[in-house]
Design a protein around this motif. Structure first.
Motif, short mmCIF file in Angstrom:
data_model
loop_
_atom_site.label_atom_id
_atom_site.label_comp_id
_atom_site.label_asym_id
_atom_site.label_seq_id
_atom_site.Cartn_x
_atom_site.Cartn_y
_atom_site.Cartn_z
N ARG A 543 0.83 -1.21 0.00
CA ARG A 543 0.00 0.00 0.00
C ARG A 543 0.86 1.26 0.00
O ARG A 543 0.49 2.28 -0.57
N ALA A 544 2.03 1.19 0.64
CA ALA A 544 2.88 2.37 0.76
C ALA A 544 3.98 2.42 -0.30
O ALA A 544 4.82 3.32 -0.26
N ALA A 545 3.99 1.48 -1.23
CA ALA A 545 5.06 1.42 -2.23
C ALA A 545 5.09 2.70 -3.08
O ALA A 545 4.02 3.28 -3.36
N PRO A 546 6.25 3.13 -3.51
CA PRO A 546 6.36 4.37 -4.29
C PRO A 546 6.02 4.19 -5.77
O PRO A 546 6.38 5.03 -6.59
N PHE A 547 5.36 3.12 -6.10
CA PHE A 547 4.94 2.85 -7.48
C PHE A 547 3.53 2.26 -7.42
O PHE A 547 3.13 1.68 -6.42
N PRO A 548 2.75 2.42 -8.50
CA PRO A 548 1.38 1.89 -8.49
C PRO A 548 1.36 0.37 -8.50
O PRO A 548 2.17 -0.28 -9.16
N VAL A 549 0.43 -0.19 -7.75
CA VAL A 549 0.23 -1.63 -7.67
C VAL A 549 -1.20 -1.93 -8.10
O VAL A 549 -2.15 -1.39 -7.54
N VAL A 550 -1.34 -2.82 -9.09
CA VAL A 550 -2.66 -3.17 -9.62
C VAL A 550 -2.88 -4.67 -9.44
O VAL A 550 -2.07 -5.48 -9.88
N LEU A 565 -5.61 -7.93 -2.56
CA LEU A 565 -6.27 -6.99 -3.46
C LEU A 565 -6.68 -5.71 -2.73
O LEU A 565 -6.63 -4.62 -3.31
N LEU A 566 -7.07 -5.84 -1.46
CA LEU A 566 -7.50 -4.66 -0.70
C LEU A 566 -6.35 -3.69 -0.46
O LEU A 566 -6.59 -2.51 -0.15
N HIS A 567 -5.12 -4.15 -0.63
CA HIS A 567 -3.95 -3.28 -0.42
C HIS A 567 -3.35 -2.79 -1.74
O HIS A 567 -2.31 -2.13 -1.73
N CYS A 568 -4.01 -3.09 -2.86
CA CYS A 568 -3.55 -2.58 -4.16
C CYS A 568 -4.13 -1.19 -4.40
O CYS A 568 -5.20 -0.85 -3.88
N ASP A 569 -3.45 -0.40 -5.22
CA ASP A 569 -3.96 0.93 -5.56
C ASP A 569 -5.21 0.84 -6.41
O ASP A 569 -6.10 1.70 -6.32
N ALA A 570 -5.26 -0.18 -7.26
CA ALA A 570 -6.40 -0.36 -8.16
C ALA A 570 -6.52 -1.84 -8.46
O ALA A 570 -5.58 -2.62 -8.28
N ILE A 571 -7.70 -2.22 -8.95
CA ILE A 571 -7.94 -3.61 -9.34
C ILE A 571 -8.51 -3.62 -10.75
O ILE A 571 -9.37 -2.81 -11.09
N GLU A 572 -8.01 -4.53 -11.55
CA GLU A 572 -8.60 -4.85 -12.85
C GLU A 572 -8.97 -6.33 -12.76
O GLU A 572 -8.11 -7.20 -12.83
N ALA A 573 -10.25 -6.60 -12.52
CA ALA A 573 -10.68 -7.97 -12.23
C ALA A 573 -11.35 -8.62 -13.43
O ALA A 573 -12.07 -7.97 -14.19
N HIS A 574 -11.08 -9.91 -13.60
CA HIS A 574 -11.89 -10.67 -14.55
C HIS A 574 -13.32 -10.70 -14.02
O HIS A 574 -13.55 -10.76 -12.81
N ALA A 575 -14.29 -10.66 -14.92
CA ALA A 575 -15.69 -10.60 -14.50
C ALA A 575 -16.05 -11.78 -13.59
O ALA A 575 -16.85 -11.64 -12.67
N GLU A 576 -15.45 -12.94 -13.87
CA GLU A 576 -15.71 -14.12 -13.03
C GLU A 576 -14.67 -14.20 -11.92
O GLU A 576 -13.86 -15.13 -11.85
N THR A 577 -14.69 -13.21 -11.06
CA THR A 577 -13.84 -13.20 -9.86
C THR A 577 -14.75 -13.25 -8.64
O THR A 577 -15.72 -12.50 -8.56
N PRO A 671 2.09 7.40 -3.26
CA PRO A 671 1.28 6.47 -2.45
C PRO A 671 0.26 7.25 -1.62
O PRO A 671 0.50 8.39 -1.23
N PRO A 672 -0.89 6.65 -1.35
CA PRO A 672 -1.95 7.35 -0.60
C PRO A 672 -1.52 7.62 0.83
O PRO A 672 -0.81 6.84 1.45
N GLU A 673 -1.95 8.76 1.32
CA GLU A 673 -1.70 9.12 2.71
C GLU A 673 -2.89 8.67 3.55
O GLU A 673 -3.97 9.26 3.47
N PRO A 674 -2.74 7.62 4.37
CA PRO A 674 -3.89 7.15 5.14
C PRO A 674 -4.30 8.14 6.22
O PRO A 674 -3.47 8.63 6.97
N LYS A 675 -5.58 8.44 6.24
CA LYS A 675 -6.10 9.33 7.28
C LYS A 675 -6.54 8.48 8.48
O LYS A 675 -7.00 7.37 8.32
N PRO A 676 -6.38 9.00 9.68
CA PRO A 676 -6.82 8.25 10.86
C PRO A 676 -8.31 7.95 10.80
O PRO A 676 -9.11 8.69 10.21
N LEU A 677 -8.70 6.83 11.40
CA LEU A 677 -10.09 6.44 11.49
C LEU A 677 -10.70 6.95 12.79
O LEU A 677 -9.99 7.17 13.77
N ARG A 678 -12.00 7.14 12.80
CA ARG A 678 -12.73 7.42 14.02
C ARG A 678 -13.68 6.24 14.27
O ARG A 678 -14.60 6.02 13.47
#
Length: 766
Positions: A543-550, A565-577, A671-678
């Motif tokens: 998630r913090a890598a200095p390059f995009p992860v798909v 997948l939840l830690h990737c910057d983006a997802i390109e999924a096959h329809a049958e996933t 890389p995205p800057e994570p904001k704190p959760l409430r």
């Protein structure tokens, strides 16, 4: 194409219409039975497996009655006919369509047995006509056999091929105008031979299905299980049609026999799963409510409890096919007899049904879900050895086997896959434009990094691909170590974007449960916690890598596979996933950042209700019920895929699409800057547990479900000291995940769930 019509709302026609809707194309569905099309759509909305990739796609289908609403097809670009398999009925429909279809619209038949010539014969629709043979169920089967005539317009062929490939996700195989085309011609002979030889050699249906299954790269249904799946009643109809179309000396026709047992089953309504009465296999419930499975004895015709197939040849078949077909027991003789009939027949059909050996293999892989096509199977046996087996059995040897001689149908030259042509020379296998396969990349070079669990490949243009290759792509320490190595290389500038993808049946089924159970049994708790920490760090680093992860998944992406997948910057999924966090099924909660990732996704979702509780409730609902999205489109409902993530219909185009997405993100990437959760803390946990109490009262939750959900609720609400006025970081949630995971794994009910899953592949409710 802006609009497509399907005429005939039977199982195939309705399924084709649903899949057109899946592709985002408006579709008209007409049926000769008044109200039949509307009822077909209603059935499909409730069906499982679902013809629609999302229930709302049914809105894209306009239904009507063929007798009064034929004009609905007037603005359609492609009209697909899927009515009764009678040439005269089809031609009568085409005559009707001439009065309403727009000029230049394409007309095709979904026939599987009728030659194109019988449907055109210099008719006015000949230039616009072709055969598009979909396989059942149309959503899931990737093969489309395409048959054209001498008068068919080239632009019509190109248009249908383009839409079928890109929009419908099909592999389009051109076939010659011969009865049964490719897949059903060979598949029909295989089924006929498998039934005949099982009876002649005295096999049980369990033995026959075990031999005609995994050892040969055929689905575990084997042949009798397959007939139950597709419908035993279809067999006589297909056989009659093929017998009427093929010469009497054709090997398929010669193999046809009257089977009194099959006639009896059909007469009793035992036509397989769709009939509700069973078929060769039947399930019943005993007095204790437990399900019991019965099988027909092929000798007596009576039902008996199923038996495990125990043959020495099956053990030999785990080594290789040659060991299986060489074994002297009845399983080995059965495999040998069926393969001689089927593969010999396939080899004799080239060039009658197609000029392309690779196309024949693709048709059987995609139409019947075989792992290897006929010529690939012959190569595994050895063409010269197979020819000798044919001679020894008194079978004719097809000329193609004499042509290949001591060689192979497939070979690799300088990293390029080649296939033999009809004249005996080999030529490169040509991929359609825009198709990028990792298998081809792997032939041409060595990995940038490799461990026993994963490899990193250069796929060109500064993009690397991380491939898992453990059994079922389960995630183990080797996989996690390779993730770390990939990130380190990327930081050094070895590549500018990363795609996570593989071409196995499933993207990843999650953590390696066997390792976890072994470690727990020897009380190696430190090793388990170390692996949890290793996974959390690896995925957080993605998630913090200095390059995009798909992420580019297909098939199942469960548990830890989903967390990747939840830690990737983006997802390109096959329809049958099929994606989901299913850890509660084995008595734990997501431990590699899945809880934190889902909280963040629902917190940041546009249009989602504000406040600390809605994201928590959404994440809890999905994780506590082990929800699995049954398509990539459904995954968007649960924020497993976000609105900006992509969906690719054709699996062969997935890697290229993911690579293009990754490259588009490179310029200006940070890389995205994570904001704190409430998070709501104990009060929120109490609210969640009230819902669990309700599930218990309704009998939907077991005692251990309550324990697991309690730990999940604690992690999702931020722990006992959380307060909505204070920030909670992802690291803090991950710590809670880790503590919950370790606490649960020390309980006997969780260990029982893990062991049961490993033994049976099913979740234990305890």
């Amino acid at each position: 194409m802006n609009k497509i019509a399907v005429i005939g709302a039977g199982v195939m026609g309705a399924g084709i219409a649903a899949h057109v809707a899946n592709a985002g194309i408006p579709v008209v569905l007409l049926d000769i039975v008044p109200g039949g099309a509307a009822k077909a759509v209603e059935r499909m909305i409730r069906a499982d497996p679902a013809p629609f990739m999302h229930r709302i796609f049914a809105r894209r289908v306009t239904t009507g009655d063929l007798g009064t609403e034929l004009a609905l097809v007037a603005d359609c670009d492609w009209i697909i006919e899927a009515i009764v398999e009678k040439p005269e009925a089809k031609r009568a429909l085409y005559e009707q369509l001439q009065a309403v279809r727009k000029p230049g619209s394409i007309l095709s038949s979904n026939t599987s047995t009728i030659p194109l010539a019988a449907l055109t014969d210099d008719a006015p629709w000949a230039a616009d006509f072709l055969i598009t043979h979909f396989f059942n169920p149309p959503r899931y089967m990737r093969l489309l056999e395409l048959v054209t005539g001498p008068a068919t317009r080239a632009d019509a062929v190109a248009s249908v091929t383009q839409v079928a490939d890109h929009a419908l996700g099909k592999t389009v195989i051109p076939c010659k105008d011969r009865p049964g085309f490719i897949a059903n011609r060979i598949g029909g002979q295989w089924i006929q031979s498998a039934i005949n030889n099982a009876m002649d050699l005295g096999l049980t249906i369990e033995e026959a299905d075990a031999v005609m299954g995994s050892p040969l790269g055929i689905p575990r249904t084997g042949v009798f299980g397959l007939l139950d799946l597709v419908g035993i009643d279809l067999m006589p109809h297909i056989a009659a049609s093929m017998k009427a179309s093929l010469p009497a000396d054709d090997a398929y026709v010669a193999a046809m026999r009257d089977q009194p047992l099959i006639v009896r089953l059909i007469g009793e309504g035992r036509i397989g799963r769709k009939g509700g009465k069973g078929g060769f296999y039947t399930r019943t419930k005993g007095a204790d409510g437990a399900s019991e499975k019965f099988a027909i004895d092929l000798g007596t015709g009576k039902d008996r409890p199923t038996e495990r197939a125990v043959l020495e040849s099956l053990a030999a078949g785990k080594r290789d096919i040659v060991a299986l077909v060489s074994h002297p027991d009845r399983g080995g003789r059965y495999a040998r007899a069926v393969l001689l009939d089927t593969l010999g027949y396939a080899a004799a059909l080239v060039p009658e049904v197609a000029d392309d050996i690779a196309a024949v293999d693709a048709a059987m892989r995609l139409g019947y879900n075989w792992r290897w096509g006929p010529f690939e199977l012959i190569d595994r046996i050895g063409p010269a050895r197979f020819a000798a087996m044919l001679r020894e059995a008194g079978h004719p040897v097809p000329p193609l086997l004499d042509t290949v001689g001591e060689g192979r149908f497939y070979r690799e030259t300088d990293g390029v896959a080649e296939v033999m042509q009809l004249d005996g020379r080999h030529a490169p296998i040509v991929r359609p434009d825009g198709v990028l396969l990792l298998a081809d990349i792997k032939r041409r070079g060595k990995p940038m990094e490799k461990t026993a669990g994963a490899s990193l490949w250069d796929i060109g243009d500064g993009v690397a691909c991380l491939e898992f290759h453990t059994k079922m792509n389960a995630i183990d320490p080797d996989v996690l170590a390779t993730v770390g190595k990939a990130i380190a290389l990327g930081k050094k500038g070895a590549f500018k974007a990363l795609v996570i993808h593989n071409e196995a049946e499933n993207f990843s089924v999650g953590a390696h449960l066997g390792l976890a159970l072994f470690a727990a049994n020897i009380a190696a708790w430190g090793e388990i916690e170390s692996m949890i920490e290793q996974g959390q760090k690896a995925f957080a680093a993605l998630r913090a890598a200095p390059f995009p992860v798909v992420g580019a998944p297909s098939g199942m992406a469960l548990g830890g596979g989903c967390e990747v997948l939840l830690h990737c910057d983006a997802i390109e999924a096959h329809a049958e996933t099929y994606i989901g966090l299913v850890e509660v099924g084995v008595g734990v909660i997501p431990g590699w950042g899945g809880c934190a990732a889902m909280l963040r996704r629902w917190t940041e979702a546009k249009g989602a209700p504000r406040g600390p509780m809605p994201p928590v409730a959404k994440a809890f609902e999905m994780i506590s019920t082990a929800t699995v999205a049954k398509s990539a489109h459904e995954a968007r409902d649960w924020m497993l895929l976000r609105p900006a993530d992509g969906i690719t219909m054709n699996r062969d185009r997935l890697l290229a699409a993911a690579k293009a997405r990754a490259l588009a993100m490179v310029e200006g990437y940070a890389p995205p800057e994570p904001k704190p959760l409430r998070l709501p803390g104990p009060s929120g946990r109490a609210a969640l547990m009230m819902a669990v109490d309700g599930a218990v009262a309704l009998g939907r939750a077991t005692p251990h479900d309550v324990t697991v959900c309690g730990h999940l609720a604690t992690a999702l609400t931020g722990g006992p000291r959380a307060d909505i006025t204070e920030d909670v970081t992802d690291d803090q949630v991950r710590k809670l995940e880790r503590e919950a995971f370790m606490a649960l794994l020390r309980t006997d009910p969780t260990l029982a769930r893990v062991e049961h899953m490993l033994d049976t592949g099913r979740a234990l409710r305890n």
